[in-house]
Design a protein around this motif. Structure first.
Motif, PDB file in Angstrom:
ATOM      1  N   GLU A  46       1.000  -1.295   0.016  1.00 17.98           N
ATOM      2  CA  GLU A  46      -0.048   0.189   0.056  1.00 17.98           C
ATOM      3  C   GLU A  46       0.934   1.209   0.131  1.00 17.98           C
ATOM      4  O   GLU A  46       1.986   1.123   0.043  1.00 17.98           O
ATOM      5  CB  GLU A  46      -0.901   0.002   1.210  1.00 17.98           C
ATOM      6  N   ARG A 249      -5.196 -10.188   3.123  1.00 20.11           N
ATOM      7  CA  ARG A 249      -5.841  -9.072   3.130  1.00 20.11           C
ATOM      8  C   ARG A 249      -5.891  -8.287   1.785  1.00 20.11           C
ATOM      9  O   ARG A 249      -6.934  -7.959   1.434  1.00 20.11           O
ATOM     10  CB  ARG A 249      -5.638  -8.194   4.280  1.00 20.11           C
ATOM     11  N   LEU A 250      -4.567  -8.053   1.385  1.00 23.63           N
ATOM     12  CA  LEU A 250      -4.521  -7.291   0.052  1.00 23.63           C
ATOM     13  C   LEU A 250      -5.535  -7.939  -0.985  1.00 23.63           C
ATOM     14  O   LEU A 250      -6.071  -7.268  -1.875  1.00 23.63           O
ATOM     15  CB  LEU A 250      -3.113  -7.204  -0.147  1.00 23.63           C
ATOM     16  N   ALA A 253      -8.891  -7.737  -0.658  1.00 28.40           N
ATOM     17  CA  ALA A 253      -9.650  -6.361  -0.690  1.00 28.40           C
ATOM     18  C   ALA A 253      -9.480  -5.785  -2.044  1.00 28.40           C
ATOM     19  O   ALA A 253     -10.326  -4.649  -2.221  1.00 28.40           O
ATOM     20  CB  ALA A 253      -8.746  -5.335   0.039  1.00 28.40           C
ATOM     21  N   SER A 254      -8.913  -6.512  -3.338  1.00 25.72           N
ATOM     22  CA  SER A 254      -9.124  -6.057  -4.620  1.00 25.72           C
ATOM     23  C   SER A 254     -10.202  -6.679  -5.407  1.00 25.72           C
ATOM     24  O   SER A 254     -10.186  -7.807  -5.479  1.00 25.72           O
ATOM     25  CB  SER A 254      -7.877  -5.969  -5.413  1.00 25.72           C
TER      26      SER A 254
ATOM     27  N   ASP B 506      -5.793   3.248  -1.333  1.00 26.04           N
ATOM     28  CA  ASP B 506      -5.248   2.084  -1.448  1.00 26.04           C
ATOM     29  C   ASP B 506      -6.378   1.011  -1.350  1.00 26.04           C
ATOM     30  O   ASP B 506      -7.379   1.198  -0.963  1.00 26.04           O
ATOM     31  CB  ASP B 506      -4.497   1.603  -0.066  1.00 26.04           C
ATOM     32  N   VAL B 507      -6.090  -0.380  -2.005  1.00 24.82           N
ATOM     33  CA  VAL B 507      -7.060  -1.325  -2.150  1.00 24.82           C
ATOM     34  C   VAL B 507      -7.794  -1.747  -0.725  1.00 24.82           C
ATOM     35  O   VAL B 507      -9.040  -1.996  -0.794  1.00 24.82           O
ATOM     36  CB  VAL B 507      -6.498  -2.662  -2.676  1.00 24.82           C
ATOM     37  N   ALA B 511     -11.571  -1.111  -0.080  1.00 27.97           N
ATOM     38  CA  ALA B 511     -12.823  -2.170   0.294  1.00 27.97           C
ATOM     39  C   ALA B 511     -13.540  -1.843   1.489  1.00 27.97           C
ATOM     40  O   ALA B 511     -14.943  -1.790   1.644  1.00 27.97           O
ATOM     41  CB  ALA B 511     -11.882  -3.574   0.664  1.00 27.97           C
TER      42      ALA B 511
END
Lengths: 282, 606
Positions: A46, A249-250, A253-254, B506-507, B511
């Motif tokens: 991030e 988590r990354l 989240a996308s 940021d992703v 979210a």
């Protein structure tokens, strides 16, 4: 490309600190990574994770406080002045911002010829090399007589790639090179990166925040969080079945461009968030 | 070949747009007039020995204080010298002095500014301190001291004026250099192997010289003013004709012979005015890259457009009375130098209460322009027309601007793309949330604070007290977006418009924000219009989707149906460009290697 398995670039326990030693801000806490010839290594994370700082340290744009950067057997951690300018032949860069990375007052041809004329190439040779690179990035030959402002974001990024290529480097640091582009432009520029790598065997350090992009173009990928690498491995694996919770988590989240799959992914993400919250309370 | 020809052909008009500042400068009336005046003055100064009718110091006692005559066109001064001749020779003195001043200030100030801005560090600190100190010094006293100490050495005095004007150059050069220094093209040049001096010459200088030239025009005027002031105070040789000394003399005899004061004052006034006009005209040209369109051209283009109008694209999904938003035949156009250019060509769509509509498209598709029109927030030069923009039963397109503005924050909530630039850094978050509640909803201070706090809590901010007291730069981008969402929903709008609300985030934050929007939209039963270029975001939150391309709607549909089988090839291209589920690099390489292996034997066989 003498030995494919000898790394072209090695970064060992790299620490980058901005400001005065000890009191300043520590952007990287001992990062280690290696890139082989012809390989693309991704760095995801991030904003503030230090992923761009890593690229900048390799380029000599960020101070190396501790650790070692070795390029082709040579320690370049503290290369300055003439040594650093000599490295320009081997290590190049493509930045994120397609608007700011080309000098608006110069014609494209001059922008592309500049790295060559600085290195002492003759004007004729430079012109030929520029023409070849323009063709390689699939832009019309008339491009060289025009100014950067006359091109779209994707075309400018092609110009920036051509500039990085003119001195035939062995490593290109790509700092979010497709993030500012439209989706369809993004995929054609990624295809161009892959095509060039296959043709001339250049290595990429590919910094991005987008796991989809990284999966598409990178062989291996490092996931960074707060100045550290939390996971480093095969790109297809890290972007589909990550081991570290932060990578997971990354990934969750996308959002995926598929409503059913995305609904599932969102459920998983919510569950993971619940878990994290519960862990935080405990 | 044909591609090359096309490129070269349309390169020509573009090249003419890129004319040098100078050629655009002499085309403006103010530019050509001021330049003409200054060239005339320079010519007078250079040609003084030949055009001056008499020796400026020749005393003709009969001409003392004489009115204008055939022999003395502008009359004689108090000691009988020809005023016109003295004025002409005085031009020489004035320009020579101004030249010394400008060169001094330029040679010291500009390089120091560039070096300080480029390298920073100790030199920057020291030079900036000296620059500030020079500005704090009372200039006239220094000049009088220098005049007394050097027996009124004119060049040295003018050079001192130059030193006093140095900070102007230093600050401009330093500020411009700092800006350019941080552009990625400078970093790219460094990586390309350019040395620092070379970067300064090739990349910094072209960006610095324009404001320096403007500064020079203005500084020349100031230099002449100071010079005349010094001469007026009696500094300078009595034998050297100068405008300031002539003004001094004219001042002494102002009541008996007012013309003595008029001539030198007029000369000085016209010269300084010409320089000032030149400076400000240049300044305008540097700031504004393209000339604005004339009204005539706009009107002509509008009629031309009207003739060639295609029917509106898009469709309605609900009856007019069921929709929360109904936009009918919306067109957006921008004024350009070559007439009006339409960027949205008539689109229609609607949204039901509690529904999430996604507007997707690439840059230039007109998706953000659509939202700006609904908000009546098009940038200057932009104009829209529509058969109707009905929001909660009212056609807002027909409301006067004032009424319209009132809807913002009450009926319509807006979430922008860049959270940070949409918060004012000068005020606390609390103040910025309470202000609209107090002015639009006429709440008391306490009520407003309670609502703001409740909203911040609702958008998931844990430490409400701290955030209320914080300034925007003290919070993160994700937090700022939550604050803006809190602000957008504080007035309980029935329609929420979000322009790429998560693109700058940021992703993981994206979210969170999408989850928050989903919850809020559910809770308040708002209609949500969400502009995005990300099909992942569409898949995540939207019920229906509009696909825009080049100002038209190419496809409207339910999200699930659109993803399952888009009708338009363009939509399918966009969806497949998202790279989700696309082959990884390993797979691509294996496929590539396989092709290569297959291709080789085939080639051999042939």
């Amino acid at each position: 490309m003498a030995d494919v398995n000898t790394p072209l670039l090695t970064v060992e326990d790299l620490v980058v600190e901005y400001g005065s030693r000890g009191k300043g801000f520590r952007a990287l806490h001992g990062v280690s990574i290696d890139i082989k010839p012809g390989e693309c290594v991704g760095v995801v994370g991030e904003s503030g994770s230090g992923k761009s700082t890593l690229g900048n340290a390799i380029l000599g744009l960020a101070p190396v406080t501790e650790g070692k950067i070795t390029f082709d057997g040579e320690d370049i951690s503290h290369a300055k002045g003439a040594d650093r300018r000599r490295l320009a032949k081997s290590i190049q860069v493509v930045f994120q911002d397609p608007y700011g990375s080309l000098d608006p007052t110069m014609r494209v041809g001059d922008i592309l010829a500049e790295p060559l004329t600085v290195a002492g190439e003759s004007k004729d040779k430079a012109r030929d090399a520029v023409a070849e690179m323009i063709e390689r990035v699939h832009l019309p030959a008339g491009t060289i007589d025009r100014y950067p402002s006359e091109f779209s974001g994707g075309q400018r990024q092609r110009i920036a790639i051509a500039r990085a290529l003119v001195r035939r480097p062995r490593l290109i640091v790509c700092d979010e090179p497709v993030s500012a582009l439209d989706l369809t432009t993004q995929s054609t520029v990624i295809d161009l990166f892959i095509e060039i790598q296959r043709d001339i065997g250049v290595s990429y350090l590919f910094v991005s925040h987008d796991l989809g992009v990284v999966r598409r173009i990178c062989h291996r990928v490092a996931v960074m969080q707060r100045g550290e690498i939390v996971e480093f491995g095969d790109a297809a694996m890290v972007t589909s079945e990550p081991e570290h919770p932060y990578s997971a988590r990354l990934l969750l989240a996308s959002p995926v461009a598929d409503p059913a799959a995305q609904a599932q992914r969102r459920q998983n993400w919510l569950a993971l968030r619940e878990e994290d919250n519960a862990a935080a309370v405990r | 070949m044909s591609t090359t020809a096309i490129v070269q052909e349309d390169a020509d008009p573009r090249a003419s747009k890129r004319q040098s500042i100078f050629s655009r400068f002499i085309r403006t009336p103010a530019g050509i007039i001021s330049l003409g005046v200054i060239l005339f003055i320079i010519a007078v100064a250079v040609l003084a020995p030949w055009i001056s009718p008499q020796d400026p110091n020749y005393v003709d006692l009969f001409a003392a204080k004489a009115p204008p005559s055939a022999e003395h066109w502008l009359g004689g001064d108090s000691t009988g010298r020809d005023i016109l001749s003295r004025l002409i020779w005085g031009t020489r003195t004035t320009l020579w002095g101004a030249l010394i001043t400008i060169v001094t200030a330029l040679v010291i100030g500009a390089p120091a500014g560039v070096v300080a801005g480029y390298f920073g560090g100790a030199f920057d600190r020291a030079a900036s301190w000296v620059s500030d100190a020079i500005q704090a010094i009372p200039g006239m006293i220094i000049l009088l001291v220098v005049a007394a100490g050097t027996r009124q050495n004119f060049p040295l005095l003018m050079a001192t004026v130059g030193v006093l004007l140095t900070p102007g150059y230093y600050r401009i050069a330093r500020a411009r250099t700092l800006t350019i220094r941080n552009e990625p093209f400078v970093a790219a040049a460094w990586v390309a192997g350019l040395s620092h001096p070379r970067i300064i010459v090739k990349h910094i200088f072209p960006g610095v010289y324009a404001p320096i030239i403007i500064q020079t025009a203005l500084a020349a005027g100031i230099a002449m003013g100071i010079q005349a002031g010094l001469q007026f105070l009696g500094i300078g040789s009595a034998n050297v004709p100068s405008w300031g000394a002539m003004m001094n003399e004219g001042f002494r005899f102002m009541l008996t012979s007012p013309l003595l004061l008029l001539w030198p004052s007029a000369a000085l006034g016209v010269t300084i005015a010409a320089l000032a006009v030149m400076g400000s005209t240049l300044g305008d040209l540097v700031r504004v890259r393209t000339p604005s369109a004339g009204k005539k051209a706009t009107a002509a283009a509008a009629t031309a457009n009207a003739a060639a109008r295609a029917p509106a694209t898009g469709a309605f999904a609900y009856d007019a009375d069921k929709a929360a938003v109904r936009v009918e035949n919306l067109r957006v156009a921008y004024a350009t130098p070559s007439g009006e250019s339409e960027v949205v060509h008539g689109i229609s769509f609607d949204v039901a209460p509690g529904e999430v509509l996604g507007i997707v498209g690439e840059s230039g598709s007109g998706k953000s322009q659509t939202v700006f029109s609904m908000l009546d927030l098009l940038p200057s030069g932009g104009r829209y027309e529509a058969d109707g923009i009905v929001i909660s039963g009212r056609d807002v397109a027909k409301l006067p601007a004032k009424e319209r503005a009132k809807l913002l924050g009450s009926e319509i909530g807006y979430i922008p793309q860049e959270p940070m630039s949409n918060l004012d850094p000068c005020y606390t978050i609390g103040f910025q949330l309470m202000q609209p509640l107090r002015s639009v909803h006429k709440k008391s201070r306490k009520e407003a604070r309670d609502i703001a706090r409740a909203m911040l809590e609702r958008v998931g901010i844990a430490d409400v007290d701290r955030v209320m007291k914080s300034y925007p730069f003290e919070i993160s981008g994700g937090m700022a977006q939550r604050v803006l969402i809190a602000g957008a929903i504080a007035g309980q709008p029935s329609v929420l418009l979000a322009d790429e609300p998560t693109t700058a985030l940021d992703v993981t934050v994206q979210a969170e924000v999408l989850e928050l929007l989903r919850e809020l939209q559910d809770e308040f039963h708002m209609a949500l219009v969400l502009v995005t270029h990300n099909f992942g975001v569409v898949a995540d939150i939207c019920d229906r989707v509009i696909v825009m391309r080049d100002g038209d709607i190419v496809e409207v549909g339910e999200v699930r149906e659109t993803f399952a089988g888009a009708k338009e090839p363009y939509t399918r291209d966009l969806i497949s460009a998202s790279l989700d589920g696309a082959a990884s690099r390993r797979e691509l390489d294996e496929e590539f290697a396989g092709k290569g292996a297959n291709a080789q034997p085939a080639a051999q066989g042939a």
